[in-house]
Design a protein around this motif. Structure first.
Motif, PDB file in Angstrom:
ATOM      1  N   GLY A  96      29.680  -8.350  27.721  1.00 55.91           N
ATOM      2  CA  GLY A  96      29.430  -8.826  29.162  1.00 55.91           C
ATOM      3  C   GLY A  96      28.537  -7.881  29.933  1.00 55.91           C
ATOM      4  N   HIS A  97      27.973  -7.012  29.189  1.00 54.73           N
ATOM      5  CA  HIS A  97      26.899  -6.072  29.784  1.00 54.73           C
ATOM      6  C   HIS A  97      25.407  -6.225  29.179  1.00 54.73           C
ATOM      7  CE1 HIS A  97      29.541  -2.691  31.465  1.00 54.73           C
ATOM      8  NE2 HIS A  97      30.405  -3.521  31.240  1.00 54.73           N
ATOM      9  N   ALA A  98      24.343  -5.931  29.754  1.00 58.10           N
ATOM     10  CA  ALA A  98      23.187  -6.303  29.408  1.00 58.10           C
ATOM     11  C   ALA A  98      22.504  -5.182  28.180  1.00 58.10           C
ATOM     12  CB  ALA A  98      22.175  -6.255  30.657  1.00 58.10           C
ATOM     13  N   TYR A  99      21.773  -6.043  27.429  1.00 54.00           N
ATOM     14  CA  TYR A  99      20.803  -4.871  26.500  1.00 54.00           C
ATOM     15  C   TYR A  99      19.582  -5.485  26.643  1.00 54.00           C
ATOM     16  CZ  TYR A  99      18.642  -3.569  22.051  1.00 54.00           C
ATOM     17  OH  TYR A  99      17.898  -3.285  21.217  1.00 54.00           O
ATOM     18  N   VAL A 100      18.756  -4.270  27.395  1.00 47.69           N
ATOM     19  CA  VAL A 100      17.231  -4.759  27.638  1.00 47.69           C
ATOM     20  C   VAL A 100      16.249  -3.941  26.755  1.00 47.69           C
ATOM     21  CG1 VAL A 100      15.287  -4.837  29.201  1.00 47.69           C
ATOM     22  CG2 VAL A 100      17.913  -5.466  29.866  1.00 47.69           C
ATOM     23  N   TYR A 101      15.332  -4.189  25.948  1.00 53.49           N
ATOM     24  CA  TYR A 101      14.714  -3.466  25.366  1.00 53.49           C
ATOM     25  C   TYR A 101      13.014  -3.824  25.462  1.00 53.49           C
ATOM     26  CZ  TYR A 101      14.163  -7.316  21.859  1.00 53.49           C
ATOM     27  OH  TYR A 101      13.843  -8.594  21.392  1.00 53.49           O
ATOM     28  N   PHE A 102      12.138  -3.013  25.165  1.00 54.58           N
ATOM     29  CA  PHE A 102      10.884  -3.317  25.262  1.00 54.58           C
ATOM     30  C   PHE A 102      10.297  -3.287  23.922  1.00 54.58           C
ATOM     31  CE2 PHE A 102       6.780  -1.155  25.957  1.00 54.58           C
ATOM     32  CZ  PHE A 102       6.267  -1.999  26.886  1.00 54.58           C
ATOM     33  N   THR A 103       9.466  -4.167  23.575  1.00 50.23           N
ATOM     34  CA  THR A 103       8.637  -4.367  22.536  1.00 50.23           C
ATOM     35  C   THR A 103       7.295  -4.767  22.330  1.00 50.23           C
ATOM     36  OG1 THR A 103       8.927  -5.564  20.393  1.00 50.23           O
ATOM     37  CG2 THR A 103       9.146  -6.880  22.304  1.00 50.23           C
ATOM     38  N   TYR A 104       6.543  -4.756  21.581  1.00 53.24           N
ATOM     39  CA  TYR A 104       5.030  -5.065  21.558  1.00 53.24           C
ATOM     40  C   TYR A 104       4.228  -4.463  22.616  1.00 53.24           C
ATOM     41  CZ  TYR A 104       6.213  -8.389  17.899  1.00 53.24           C
ATOM     42  OH  TYR A 104       6.663  -8.952  16.631  1.00 53.24           O
ATOM     43  N   GLY A 105       4.701  -3.521  23.160  1.00 53.94           N
ATOM     44  CA  GLY A 105       3.908  -2.571  24.070  1.00 53.94           C
ATOM     45  C   GLY A 105       3.726  -3.173  25.633  1.00 53.94           C
ATOM     46  N   ASN A 106       4.215  -4.548  25.485  1.00 53.66           N
ATOM     47  CA  ASN A 106       4.078  -5.022  26.748  1.00 53.66           C
ATOM     48  C   ASN A 106       5.371  -5.766  27.424  1.00 53.66           C
ATOM     49  OD1 ASN A 106       1.642  -4.557  26.451  1.00 53.66           O
ATOM     50  ND2 ASN A 106       0.865  -6.726  26.019  1.00 53.66           N
ATOM     51  N   HIS A 107       6.485  -5.962  26.591  1.00 49.00           N
ATOM     52  CA  HIS A 107       7.343  -6.983  26.929  1.00 49.00           C
ATOM     53  C   HIS A 107       8.817  -6.493  26.836  1.00 49.00           C
ATOM     54  CE1 HIS A 107       4.201  -9.673  26.735  1.00 49.00           C
ATOM     55  NE2 HIS A 107       3.869  -9.479  25.679  1.00 49.00           N
ATOM     56  N   PHE A 108       9.555  -6.852  27.884  1.00 50.24           N
ATOM     57  CA  PHE A 108      11.029  -6.602  27.846  1.00 50.24           C
ATOM     58  C   PHE A 108      11.654  -7.898  27.360  1.00 50.24           C
ATOM     59  CE2 PHE A 108       9.518  -3.710  31.087  1.00 50.24           C
ATOM     60  CZ  PHE A 108      10.371  -2.521  30.607  1.00 50.24           C
ATOM     61  N   CYS A 109      12.640  -7.864  26.605  1.00 48.06           N
ATOM     62  CA  CYS A 109      13.613  -8.854  26.177  1.00 48.06           C
ATOM     63  C   CYS A 109      14.992  -8.529  26.570  1.00 48.06           C
ATOM     64  CB  CYS A 109      13.605  -9.115  24.969  1.00 48.06           C
ATOM     65  SG  CYS A 109      12.271  -9.734  24.019  1.00 48.06           S
ATOM     66  N   PHE A 110      15.588  -9.534  27.075  1.00 47.38           N
ATOM     67  CA  PHE A 110      17.054  -9.408  27.777  1.00 47.38           C
ATOM     68  C   PHE A 110      18.309 -10.059  26.911  1.00 47.38           C
ATOM     69  CE2 PHE A 110      20.072 -11.652  30.509  1.00 47.38           C
ATOM     70  CZ  PHE A 110      20.906 -10.839  30.788  1.00 47.38           C
ATOM     71  N   ASN A 111      19.258  -9.496  26.275  1.00 46.84           N
ATOM     72  CA  ASN A 111      20.411  -9.693  25.828  1.00 46.84           C
ATOM     73  C   ASN A 111      21.725  -9.539  26.616  1.00 46.84           C
ATOM     74  OD1 ASN A 111      19.519  -9.565  22.346  1.00 46.84           O
ATOM     75  ND2 ASN A 111      18.160  -8.697  24.014  1.00 46.84           N
ATOM     76  N   VAL A 112      22.449 -10.331  26.170  1.00 49.71           N
ATOM     77  CA  VAL A 112      24.174 -10.406  26.392  1.00 49.71           C
ATOM     78  C   VAL A 112      25.109  -9.747  25.463  1.00 49.71           C
ATOM     79  CG1 VAL A 112      25.996 -11.333  27.690  1.00 49.71           C
ATOM     80  CG2 VAL A 112      23.649 -11.962  28.465  1.00 49.71           C
ATOM     81  N   VAL A 113      25.650  -8.707  25.687  1.00 50.27           N
ATOM     82  CA  VAL A 113      26.454  -8.071  24.552  1.00 50.27           C
ATOM     83  C   VAL A 113      27.710  -9.247  24.686  1.00 50.27           C
ATOM     84  CG1 VAL A 113      27.919  -6.253  23.698  1.00 50.27           C
ATOM     85  CG2 VAL A 113      25.987  -5.802  25.198  1.00 50.27           C
ATOM     86  N   ALA A 114      27.994  -9.489  23.321  1.00 54.36           N
ATOM     87  CA  ALA A 114      29.116 -10.609  23.117  1.00 54.36           C
ATOM     88  C   ALA A 114      29.573 -10.209  21.572  1.00 54.36           C
ATOM     89  CB  ALA A 114      28.706 -11.952  23.307  1.00 54.36           C
ATOM     90  N   LYS A 115      30.901 -10.249  21.366  1.00 54.69           N
ATOM     91  CA  LYS A 115      31.404  -9.986  20.168  1.00 54.69           C
ATOM     92  C   LYS A 115      33.006  -9.904  20.141  1.00 54.69           C
ATOM     93  CE  LYS A 115      31.119  -4.936  21.378  1.00 54.69           C
ATOM     94  NZ  LYS A 115      30.285  -3.755  21.187  1.00 54.69           N
ATOM     95  N   VAL A 116      33.799 -10.008  19.176  1.00 49.63           N
ATOM     96  CA  VAL A 116      35.000  -9.929  19.081  1.00 49.63           C
ATOM     97  C   VAL A 116      35.626  -8.547  18.797  1.00 49.63           C
ATOM     98  CG1 VAL A 116      35.611 -12.201  18.083  1.00 49.63           C
ATOM     99  CG2 VAL A 116      35.316 -10.254  16.593  1.00 49.63           C
ATOM    100  N   PRO A 117      36.792  -8.191  19.411  1.00 48.83           N
ATOM    101  CA  PRO A 117      37.061  -6.705  19.683  1.00 48.83           C
ATOM    102  C   PRO A 117      36.760  -5.823  18.509  1.00 48.83           C
ATOM    103  CG  PRO A 117      38.475  -8.167  20.732  1.00 48.83           C
ATOM    104  CD  PRO A 117      37.739  -9.055  19.872  1.00 48.83           C
TER     105      PRO A 117
END
Length: 192
Positions: A69-90
């Motif tokens: 339920g937390h955000a994973y934001v990373y930077f790629t190709y020099g120009n762009h951010f991508c946004f992920n949502v953390v989700a998994k079983v315990p």
DNA sequence: CACCCGATTATCT
DNA sequence: GATAATCGGGTGT
């Protein structure tokens, strides 16, 4: 509209990727509201060669190993951010869902200010595009999406299984056989 | 410190 | 459809 809670994210990553279709991404900037409906996602698991988590925890990807339920934001190709949502079983170390495309719902004028000269259809139909339209940067990496704040997700539609299309993921070189990209069928805001 | 590469996009033809 | 732009992180010297 209710904010999605831990019980929503505490499931297998691939399942949550499907469940996220139809939900709303809400961004608050300076008291203004941006809302988009999620229409396209991709799943990335801890044992998936295409995932940033595959080679283990690093400073750059630690959000993927953090609480769901937390955000994973990373930077790629020099120009762009991508946004992920953390989700998994315990009992699993890491997992995330890449948000690839949104349908603009509210605050379209502000999105157009953030992406000058773009048509509504080109505002959020790609992972790097939607982060620009929603002003999502590495500043938001790791933030809690389960409470009201600058960025959170709310309940929306439940998309029936028969209206979900599973295809190969885009832009990866490994594990290309997995059908872990999910789109809402016949939605004009899906990328490509 | 040099080299390599990437969960992309815009801008051509 | 092809390609340049652009840069932080990982890896190895």
């Amino acid at each position: 509209m209710k904010i999605l809670q831990k019980s929503f994210y505490n499931h297998p990553t691939v399942q949550v990727a499907k469940d996220l279709l139809g939900k709303n991404l809400v961004r608050e900037i300076e008291g203004k509201l941006l809302i988009g409906k999620i229409v396209e996602t991709e799943a990335y698991t801890h044992d998936d060669p295409a995932s940033h988590a595959y080679k283990g925890e690093r400073n750059a990807n630690k959000s993927l190993f953090g609480p769901v339920g937390h955000a994973y934001v990373y930077f790629t190709y020099g120009n762009h951010f991508c946004f992920n949502v953390v989700a998994k079983v315990p009992n699993v170390s890491a997992g995330g869902v890449l948000i690839r495309a949104l349908e603009p719902i509210e605050g379209i004028e502000i999105m157009q200010e953030l992406r000058p000269g773009k048509k509504i259809k080109d505002l959020t139909n790609g992972p790097g595009k939607l982060t620009q339209a929603f002003a999502i940067t590495k500043e938001l990496n790791g933030i809690d999406l389960m409470q009201k704040g600058p960025l959170y997700l709310t309940e929306g539609e439940v998309i029936p299984e028969e209206n979900i299309v599973a295809t190969k993921r885009i832009g990866i070189s490994r594990a290309q056989d997995k059908l872990w990209r999910f789109c809402i069928e016949e939605n004009q805001f899906v990328s490509r």
